[in-house]
Design a protein around this motif. Structure first.
Motif, short mmCIF file in Angstrom:
data_model
loop_
_atom_site.label_atom_id
_atom_site.label_comp_id
_atom_site.label_asym_id
_atom_site.label_seq_id
_atom_site.Cartn_x
_atom_site.Cartn_y
_atom_site.Cartn_z
N ASP A 550 -50.28 -57.51 -13.17
CA ASP A 550 -49.78 -56.04 -13.25
C ASP A 550 -49.10 -55.78 -12.07
O ASP A 550 -48.10 -54.74 -12.03
N SER A 551 -49.51 -56.00 -10.87
CA SER A 551 -48.81 -55.76 -9.61
C SER A 551 -47.36 -56.33 -9.54
O SER A 551 -46.32 -55.50 -9.11
N CYS A 552 -47.17 -57.34 -10.07
CA CYS A 552 -45.79 -57.90 -10.51
C CYS A 552 -44.92 -56.88 -11.15
O CYS A 552 -43.74 -56.67 -10.73
N SER A 553 -45.67 -56.57 -12.20
CA SER A 553 -44.70 -55.93 -13.11
C SER A 553 -44.33 -54.44 -12.65
O SER A 553 -43.30 -53.84 -13.26
N THR A 554 -44.76 -54.07 -11.49
CA THR A 554 -44.40 -52.77 -10.95
C THR A 554 -43.37 -52.71 -9.85
O THR A 554 -43.09 -51.97 -9.45
N LEU A 555 -43.12 -54.10 -9.47
CA LEU A 555 -41.95 -54.19 -8.34
C LEU A 555 -40.61 -54.22 -8.86
O LEU A 555 -40.39 -54.88 -10.14
N ASN A 556 -39.74 -53.66 -8.22
CA ASN A 556 -38.39 -53.95 -8.61
C ASN A 556 -37.97 -55.12 -7.99
O ASN A 556 -38.57 -56.08 -7.65
N ARG A 557 -36.38 -55.36 -8.45
CA ARG A 557 -36.34 -57.06 -8.18
C ARG A 557 -36.08 -57.25 -6.84
O ARG A 557 -36.59 -58.56 -6.58
N ARG A 558 -35.69 -56.55 -5.68
CA ARG A 558 -35.90 -56.96 -4.25
C ARG A 558 -37.40 -57.24 -4.09
O ARG A 558 -37.67 -58.34 -3.26
N GLU A 559 -38.26 -56.35 -4.24
CA GLU A 559 -39.60 -56.77 -4.04
C GLU A 559 -40.18 -57.80 -4.68
O GLU A 559 -40.91 -58.61 -4.07
N CYS A 560 -39.73 -58.12 -5.98
CA CYS A 560 -40.16 -59.19 -6.76
C CYS A 560 -39.63 -60.52 -6.28
O CYS A 560 -40.39 -61.50 -6.02
N LYS A 561 -38.50 -60.65 -5.53
CA LYS A 561 -37.81 -61.69 -4.87
C LYS A 561 -38.51 -62.09 -3.57
O LYS A 561 -38.66 -63.20 -3.05
N GLU A 562 -38.92 -60.75 -3.09
CA GLU A 562 -39.61 -61.01 -1.67
C GLU A 562 -41.05 -61.69 -1.75
O GLU A 562 -41.85 -62.24 -0.92
N SER A 563 -41.69 -61.51 -3.11
CA SER A 563 -43.12 -61.95 -3.26
C SER A 563 -43.13 -63.26 -3.73
O SER A 563 -42.30 -64.01 -4.46
N ASN A 564 -44.25 -63.97 -3.05
CA ASN A 564 -44.25 -65.48 -3.61
C ASN A 564 -44.88 -65.97 -4.75
O ASN A 564 -44.82 -66.88 -5.19
N ASP A 565 -45.56 -64.87 -5.15
CA ASP A 565 -46.14 -64.98 -6.47
C ASP A 565 -45.53 -64.41 -7.73
O ASP A 565 -46.07 -64.49 -8.87
N CYS A 566 -44.35 -64.00 -7.56
CA CYS A 566 -43.83 -63.41 -8.56
C CYS A 566 -42.20 -63.82 -9.00
O CYS A 566 -41.80 -64.56 -8.07
N ILE A 567 -41.71 -63.68 -10.11
CA ILE A 567 -40.59 -64.18 -10.41
C ILE A 567 -39.80 -63.04 -11.41
O ILE A 567 -40.33 -62.37 -12.23
N TRP A 568 -38.59 -63.07 -11.06
CA TRP A 568 -37.71 -61.95 -11.50
C TRP A 568 -37.00 -62.51 -12.80
O TRP A 568 -36.16 -63.46 -12.71
N ALA A 576 -42.58 -60.51 -13.04
CA ALA A 576 -43.82 -61.04 -13.79
C ALA A 576 -44.28 -62.05 -12.52
O ALA A 576 -43.56 -62.82 -12.01
N LEU A 577 -45.53 -62.41 -13.02
CA LEU A 577 -46.22 -63.45 -12.13
C LEU A 577 -45.60 -64.77 -12.73
O LEU A 577 -45.26 -65.11 -13.68
N SER A 578 -45.30 -65.54 -11.39
CA SER A 578 -44.33 -66.92 -11.74
C SER A 578 -45.17 -67.90 -12.39
O SER A 578 -44.62 -68.70 -13.04
N SER A 579 -46.55 -67.76 -12.46
CA SER A 579 -47.37 -68.90 -13.38
C SER A 579 -47.51 -68.13 -14.53
O SER A 579 -48.41 -68.94 -15.23
N GLY A 580 -47.34 -66.90 -14.83
CA GLY A 580 -47.58 -66.37 -16.08
C GLY A 580 -46.62 -66.61 -17.12
O GLY A 580 -45.48 -67.02 -16.95
N PRO A 581 -46.79 -66.08 -18.34
CA PRO A 581 -45.84 -66.07 -19.34
C PRO A 581 -44.42 -65.14 -19.11
O PRO A 581 -44.70 -64.30 -18.50
N GLU A 582 -43.55 -65.30 -19.75
CA GLU A 582 -42.36 -64.92 -19.63
C GLU A 582 -42.57 -63.47 -20.39
O GLU A 582 -43.02 -63.48 -21.41
#
Length: 613
Positions: A550-568, A576-582
């Motif tokens: 849920d916290s990944c889904s609220t991020l914009n692209r820049r914030e998503c790319k900066e996160s270690n657990d999220c993928i854009w 979304a969470l990098s280890s979660g479903p597309e």
């Protein structure tokens, strides 16, 4: 008896063949209506340029590939009207081998020196020298290579930096300058990443044979060249003018007789965007101050070394290594190449730290995985004996894509890796880890996360990469990488990966990647439409990693790319969470921003709303 030709001919046509195009120049006097055009009848070498046309942008980078003709004297002319898809297809099929194939132009081809371009006016062919085996191989990317940095004075402008500043930015203290103070540069970073196996050194000082044409002597690996070309004439004309001046000033028939690599730092306004280089070539070209930034220097030199781009859903998006985005940053970011490029370069061979896992060989590895900063080199204070690169190998004939895995340790000379720091990164690439091939970062795994590749190598087995624990302080991840079921007991000792030398030839035509299923992902709430318009270029600073999807889904692209657990996911315009479903695709009607709408395949923005094409 006719002499046997030493070449084999492979033709790749991109224009319909007409009989009229085969008429000789002598019988077609009216063809050349443009007085600036003349017949081009010389043989030349095919070179593909990789062009980063625009600065980093949120969501995309403007880029292009162009086909070029290099003459025996080093002048390079761009071939007009060459579709990008045609270039990529011929690279993938090995019909076109940049820097090695001969380019055969039709009789009706014309050259316009005023714009530095050739109009083929008919079918274009490539000719490749026969070799034993399936592919032609390059020498291992090791040793000492000389570099010359060119400062330009032209009509209407000159390179902003002085010769001394350019030399310092590329070579640092090795330039020989008394006051050199650039701590991170092309030479220093490549030297560290390669553990002294590849060194870029400044060309030794050299005096001009004549001063009648201006310019300067070569000092500390840099030179100033004066050209009569105007800035407004553009980079294709400017680069050939520089080449001609270098040959005259130093009495050589080709600039490569001066140095292995030559960097043309053009005056501001000569070209748009950032820089470009020629695949497996000697020349790289930069837009003024971009010549001084180490990430750009390493990126363009990577193309000269036969490396392709590093992608993540879109071109350049893999920011775990320097073949992705370039950064307008002096003295950084300090990082190297992703797992696939590191394997291709061959710098880490000779130890048991490279493992190949396949259906017909070793099928699993369970244990500690480190990164390239832990290479077992005698002078490395962070050395250990853990594997640092693991290749999940598939049969090239049926599944050309392989998977490369490493622990992207964020320390030492890789301390500023922009993406996937202190995570296990998984990169997909074709080319067997030896040839020119673009790569894709497909997953970044934190502890207790997994990634699954179903039907691995065409079998019913899945390949699963699981990260059990991560120790940042000791720079390793505890992993289980298995084809099929993992045995609870430790697997057999890793085998030494075969020695591989990068080769000139690109990979075979790509086929569809195996379907991939992510495991251990938490359940996901429905994702709302994106709420943020894309922002500016990715930042190097890292934000805290989100703890849930849920916290990944609220991020914009820049914030998503900066996160270690999220993928854009750019197609969904969703984090979304990098280890979660597309995340699910948004229908065109749910998109409310023109830029996002036009980005989405199958959507178009009309009358202030997004509709299906």
């Amino acid at each position: 008896m006719k002499p046997r030709h030493s070449f084999v001919i492979t033709a790749a046509l991109f224009f319909p063949v007409k009989a009229s195009l085969r008429r000789t120049v002598a019988n077609d006097r009216n063809r050349y209506r443009n007085p600036n055009e003349s017949a081009y009848t010389k043989q030349c070498k095919a070179l593909v340029s990789e062009i980063e046309e625009g600065p980093e942008k949120e969501g995309s980078v403007s880029w292009n590939q162009e086909l070029n003709c290099e003459t025996s004297g080093g002048e390079i002319f761009t071939i007009e009207d060459t579709p990008l898809e045609w270039i990529q297809s011929n690279l993938a099929s090995n019909t076109l081998i940049s820097g090695d194939s001969d380019l055969i132009l039709p009789i009706g081809a014309t050259v316009n020196h005023d714009i530095g371009k050739i109009k083929p006016n008919g079918p274009t062919e490539f000719r490749n020298r026969p070799v034993k085996g399936k592919r032609r191989k390059l020498a291992v990317v090791q040793g000492v290579r000389t570099v010359l940095v060119v400062r330009v004075r032209a009509s209407g402008g000159e390179t902003t930096q002085s010769m001394a500043a350019l030399a310092d930015s590329v070579f640092g203290a090795a330039s020989g300058l008394a006051n050199a103070n650039d701590p991170v540069n092309l030479r220093s970073q490549v030297l560290e990443c390669s553990y002294n196996k590849l060194e870029f050194v400044p060309l030794t000082d050299r005096t001009r044979v004549t001063q009648n044409f201006g310019g300067s002597d070569i000092v500390n690996g840099a030179v100033t060249v004066d050209v009569n070309t105007a800035v407004s004439e553009g980079h294709t004309v400017m680069r050939n003018a520089i080449t001609s001046q270098l040959k005259i000033m130093f009495d050589v028939s080709h600039p490569r007789q001066l140095a292995d690599h030559i960097m043309y730092c053009l005056p501001p306004g000569t070209m748009g965007g950032i820089a470009y280089a020629f695949i497996n070539g000697w020349m790289s070209v930069y837009n003024d101050s971009w010549c001084t930034f180490p990430s750009v220097q390493m990126h363009e030199m990577g193309h000269n070394l036969n490396l392709a781009h590093s992608n993540e859903a879109r071109a350049y998006n893999d920011q775990s290594g320097v073949m992705g985005y370039s950064y307008r940053q002096d003295d950084g970011p300090q990082m190297c190449f992703n797992a696939a490029k590191s394997w291709q370069l061959g710098w880490y061979e000779g130890t048991n730290q490279l493992i190949t896992i396949s259906t017909g060989g070793v099928r699993s590895y369970v244990g500690q995985l480190s990164g390239i900063v832990n290479y077992d080199h005698v002078n490395n204070p962070n050395r250990n004996s853990n594997p640092i690169l693991i290749k999940l190998n598939q049969n090239q004939k049926t599944n050309p894509d392989d998977y490369y895995i490493t622990f992207n340790s964020k320390r030492s000379f890789n301390s500023e890796t922009v993406e996937g720091g202190n995570q296990v990164t998984i990169v997909r690439a074709s080319g067997e880890g030896m040839h020119y091939a673009e790569s894709d970062l497909i997953s970044k795994l934190s502890a207790h996360r997994s990634y699954t590749i179903t039907n691995f190598d065409g079998t019913t087995d899945s390949a699963t990469i699981t990260v059990n624990e991560i120790s940042v302080s000791h720079s390793f991840a505890e992993v289980s990488i298995c084809i099929g079921d993992c045995d609870p007991a430790p697997t057999q000792s890793p085998t030494l990966a075969p020695s591989q030398s990068p080769t000139l030839a690109p990979s075979q035509s790509p086929t569809l990647a195996p379907s991939q299923t992510l495991t251990l992902a938490p359940s996901q709430s429905p994702i709302a439409a994106p709420t943020l318009v894309p922002s500016q270029l990715p930042s190097i600073a890292h934000t805290p990693a989100p703890s849930s999807i849920d916290s990944c889904s609220t991020l914009n692209r820049r914030e998503c790319k900066e996160s270690n657990d999220c993928i854009w996911y750019p197609t969904q315009w969703q984090c979304a969470l990098s280890s979660g479903p597309e995340p699910p695709y948004l229908p065109c009607s749910a998109i409310i921003w023109p830029r996002v709408c036009n980005f989405r395949k199958g959507c178009t923005w009309q009358q202030r709303e997004c509709t299906d094409e």
